[in-house]
Design a protein around this motif. Structure first.
Motif, PDB file in Angstrom:
ATOM      1  N   PHE A  40      14.041  26.959  66.424  1.00  0.00           N
ATOM      2  CA  PHE A  40      13.223  26.081  65.588  1.00  0.00           C
ATOM      3  C   PHE A  40      14.064  25.017  64.880  1.00  0.00           C
ATOM      4  CE2 PHE A  40      10.877  30.159  65.617  1.00  0.00           C
ATOM      5  CZ  PHE A  40       9.701  29.725  66.179  1.00  0.00           C
ATOM      6  N   ILE A  76       4.009  36.879  65.064  1.00  0.00           N
ATOM      7  CA  ILE A  76       3.747  35.564  64.465  1.00  0.00           C
ATOM      8  C   ILE A  76       4.516  34.481  65.214  1.00  0.00           C
ATOM      9  CG2 ILE A  76       4.135  34.149  62.397  1.00  0.00           C
ATOM     10  CD1 ILE A  76       3.567  36.724  60.746  1.00  0.00           C
ATOM     11  N   LYS A  77       5.792  34.768  65.551  1.00  0.00           N
ATOM     12  CA  LYS A  77       6.593  33.789  66.299  1.00  0.00           C
ATOM     13  C   LYS A  77       5.984  33.504  67.660  1.00  0.00           C
ATOM     14  CE  LYS A  77      10.470  36.138  65.947  1.00  0.00           C
ATOM     15  NZ  LYS A  77      11.882  36.512  66.157  1.00  0.00           N
ATOM     16  N   ALA A 128       2.746  31.533  67.321  1.00  0.00           N
ATOM     17  CA  ALA A 128       3.030  30.165  66.867  1.00  0.00           C
ATOM     18  C   ALA A 128       3.553  29.296  68.013  1.00  0.00           C
ATOM     19  CB  ALA A 128       4.048  30.187  65.730  1.00  0.00           C
ATOM     20  N   TYR A 146      10.358  20.585  66.090  1.00  0.00           N
ATOM     21  CA  TYR A 146       8.986  21.093  66.080  1.00  0.00           C
ATOM     22  C   TYR A 146       8.128  20.368  65.046  1.00  0.00           C
ATOM     23  CZ  TYR A 146      10.276  24.918  69.188  1.00  0.00           C
ATOM     24  OH  TYR A 146      10.698  25.650  70.270  1.00  0.00           O
ATOM     25  N   MET A 186       5.702  24.852  59.529  1.00  0.00           N
ATOM     26  CA  MET A 186       6.912  25.241  60.239  1.00  0.00           C
ATOM     27  C   MET A 186       7.854  26.047  59.347  1.00  0.00           C
ATOM     28  SD  MET A 186       8.193  25.431  63.145  1.00  0.00           S
ATOM     29  CE  MET A 186       6.837  24.511  63.859  1.00  0.00           C
ATOM     30  N   ILE A 235       6.829  29.588  59.583  1.00  0.00           N
ATOM     31  CA  ILE A 235       7.227  30.171  60.873  1.00  0.00           C
ATOM     32  C   ILE A 235       8.727  30.422  60.914  1.00  0.00           C
ATOM     33  CG2 ILE A 235       7.310  29.766  63.366  1.00  0.00           C
ATOM     34  CD1 ILE A 235       4.715  28.082  62.976  1.00  0.00           C
ATOM     35  N   THR A 241       9.561  33.426  58.917  1.00  0.00           N
ATOM     36  CA  THR A 241       9.228  34.616  59.695  1.00  0.00           C
ATOM     37  C   THR A 241      10.323  34.912  60.704  1.00  0.00           C
ATOM     38  OG1 THR A 241       6.869  34.102  59.485  1.00  0.00           O
ATOM     39  CG2 THR A 241       7.488  35.677  61.176  1.00  0.00           C
TER      40      THR A 241
END
Length: 478
Positions: free
Chosen positions: A49, A174-175, A178, A291, A307, A310, A313
């Motif tokens: 990310f 969650i990743k 997403a 992203y 973001m 995320i 996370t």
């Protein structure tokens, strides 16, 4: 007859429990859904990310080939590791296999180097998470957030392996959701069929409209390789976790077989979407992160905050798995007599408490170094563990060359996962890894420093291992 497994408790006594346990005293507390999500999310870290923007800026659209090359290398390494782990599930994974195939010195060395890598990662991820949390609640200082995060996840790991599995299941979930949503929404915007999108929907034009596919030359692919290789570290976690699952062989086989599409979708797929939504030289890719810049181009409101959630996370997931991985490696080293015996003891819940606490203490110390001496002591720790990922992959390859024969002699029926085109692809992968290490030294800068310092630390650990082995042989003779 009592068929309940016997566990070694903290006091050295034994006890029984109704929950299945692995043969080494750890509980088989990870369910198939835990292992599946750990396998799927294991290759996704904050590096994807946060760090992908720098790689895009350095290589342009050709960064896709960098990801493809490293992804191929990881697929081969995971196939080799899967072959060994399916036949002999172990909490020590590749360290235990190196011990059996190459000698005690090899298992000792790579086990401690891997432990060192992950406890340094604990400090990096705790700090990254603290930065995000402090931006949301500035009344709490950054160091306090790092402390809170470390304490919470330490408590989770101390509770039971099922607690770790449950946390990781949701973090990884969650990743995965997403990135999956990002790829789907991004592709719709790329082709101009997403309702209300601000993106012009240029199709694949951005792959070549800013200086071609190789704007920095073909050599930039190798520069890109150096920048993305470490974002793949963690793929091997599932083989350590498999030792605490209900069906280790099935879990490893499934994880190994799925690694190709995981890398294809989550790495290549998401970076491809970024490069088709925006020209590679768009300044926002580096300034905001790839992203966030892509989401902004579509018109997603509050893209930065979305973001950040995320990334937080991903950071917590990496920290959670890092603590788990470091403690299980310490546990395995303790079992083999290569670490304090206390590390090999488990509680009634099957948790290696001393191994977890020993790992997290070093993690706390590293966090302190990061705040007190970020440019000296912590920079040394970071650089001296930087190339360990490649050392681990190299040892896995060399070990598999020997382990194939051992497994065929002792238990051929357990060879349910096989490395393709053995031994040719194994040797080719060894060549790829050695080439990357050599290019890092040739390229200079931070990459050279990482390899040199990592080699020095590795040489020191190997020297300790060889001295221990010689002392042990001398004691045995006398």
């Amino acid at each position: 007859m009592n068929t309940q497994p016997t566990l070694t408790k903290d006091d050295g006594s034994t006890g029984t429990t109704g929950t299945p346990a692995s043969s080494d005293g750890l509980k088989a507390g990870l369910k198939n859904r835990h292992l599946s999500m750990i396998a799927i999310g294991g290759v996704i870290g904050a590096g994807l990310f946060v760090g992908s923007g720098s790689g895009i800026a350095a290589a342009g659209p050709a960064i896709l080939l960098s990801y493809a090359l490293v992804g191929t290398m990881v697929v081969f390494v995971m196939r080799m590791l899967g072959e060994m782990a399916a036949a002999r599930p172990s909490s020590g994974s590749f360290s235990a296999y190196a011990d059996q195939a190459l000698g005690r010195w090899a298992g000792f060395s790579i086990g401690w180097l891997y432990w060192f890598f992950w406890v340094v990662v604990l400090a990096v991820e705790a700090t990254a998470g603290a930065v995000i949390l402090e931006s949301w609640i500035p009344a709490v200082p950054q160091w306090a957030w790092a402390l809170i995060v470390m304490v919470v996840l330490t408590a989770t790991n101390l509770a039971s392996v099922a607690s770790y599995g449950e946390f990781e299941f949701w973090f990884a979930g969650i990743k995965v959701v997403a990135i999956g949503a990002f790829v789907v929404i991004g592709l719709l915007a790329v082709f101009g069929v997403l309702p209300g999108s601000d993106n012009p929907g240029a199709g694949f034009a951005h792959l070549t409209d800013a200086g071609g596919f190789f704007p920095m030359g073909a050599g930039a692919i190798l520069t890109g390789v150096l920048m993305v290789v470490f974002s793949f570290m963690g793929s091997e976690i599932v083989t350590l976790a498999a030792g605490e699952s209900e069906d280790p062989q099935r879990a490893v086989t499934k994880a190994t077989n799925s690694v190709i599409w995981r890398i294809g979708v989550f790495y290549l797929g998401s970076i491809f979407v970024v490069l088709t939504l925006l020209p590679w030289n768009d300044k926002s890719i580096v300034e905001k992160g790839s992203y966030v810049a892509a989401l902004d181009s579509i018109g997603i409101p509050h893209a930065g905050q979305v973001m950040n959630v995320i990334v937080l996370t991903a950071v917590l997931s990496c920290l959670n798995s890092g603590l788990y991985t470091a403690s299980r490696m310490a546990f395995s080293l303790g079992q083999r007599g290569d670490a304090p015996k206390a590390f090999a003891r488990t509680t009634a819940r099957g948790v290696p408490r001393a191994a977890i606490l020993g790992s997290v203490v070093f993690g706390f110390v590293a966090v302190f170094f990061n705040y007190k001496w970020p440019d000296t002591v912590f920079a040394f720790l970071l650089n001296s563990s930087g190339a360990v990922a490649l050392f681990v992959w190299l040892v896995i390859c060399v070990t598999q060359l020997r382990m194939r024969g051992i497994i065929l002699r002792e238990s051929p029926e357990k060879l349910v996962v096989r490395m393709w085109l053995f031994p040719y692809l194994t040797w080719a992968t060894i060549g790829m890894i050695v080439f990357v290490l050599g290019y890092m030294i040739y390229d200079g800068g931070g990459a050279r420093e990482q390899v040199v310092l990592s080699l020095l630390v590795a040489a020191l650990v190997v020297a300790v291992a060889l001295v221990r082995e010689r002392i042990g042989k001398s004691s045995a003779k006398s």
